[in-house]
Design a protein around this motif. Structure first.
Motif: not given
Length: 125
Positions: A63-64, A67-68, A70
């Motif tokens: 998930d992290l 996010r990066r 994105y």
């Protein structure tokens, strides 16, 4: 006294211009693929510097990572392209993906990218 002229002819100039134009066209097609590759590498390096990443759940790590990505407008890396394996003191994250872009007519250019990063940082203890 006669002078000899030197320089390139109009035909030579057009040939040079065509070669440079074709090289620029190829570069414009390939640049976004490599820009995304460097965004993936930078996201992995940033994730490796995250405090406590070695003790996180793989779903949280993924998930992290996304996010990066994105933030960098990456669209070719999918969850199926990521493999997170357990190693001593943390995780090893591998990202293996392929990008296919249309080049000219029915010709495509394919880029295969494979990046891995150790995620072992324990953070502040």
């Amino acid at each position: 006294m006669k002078r000899n002229q030197s320089g390139i002819t109009l035909m030579s100039f057009l040939i040079v211009l065509a070669v440079v134009g074709f090289a620029a066209f190829i570069g414009m097609r390939l640049f976004p693929m490599y820009q995304e590759y460097y965004a993936v590498k930078s996201s992995l390096k940033g994730l490796a510097g995250e405090p406590g990443v070695g003790d996180m759940d793989p779903a949280k790590i993924q998930d992290l990572f996304f996010r990066r990505l994105y933030i960098n407008y990456s669209e070719n890396v999918k969850p199926g392209n990521i493999k997170i394996e357990r190693m001593d003191g943390g995780w090893k994250m591998k990202v293996n993906y392929e990008v296919r872009r249309e080049l000219v007519g029915n010709l495509d250019v394919v880029g295969k990218f494979d990046v891995s990063q150790d995620l072992t940082r324990k953070g502040v203890e």
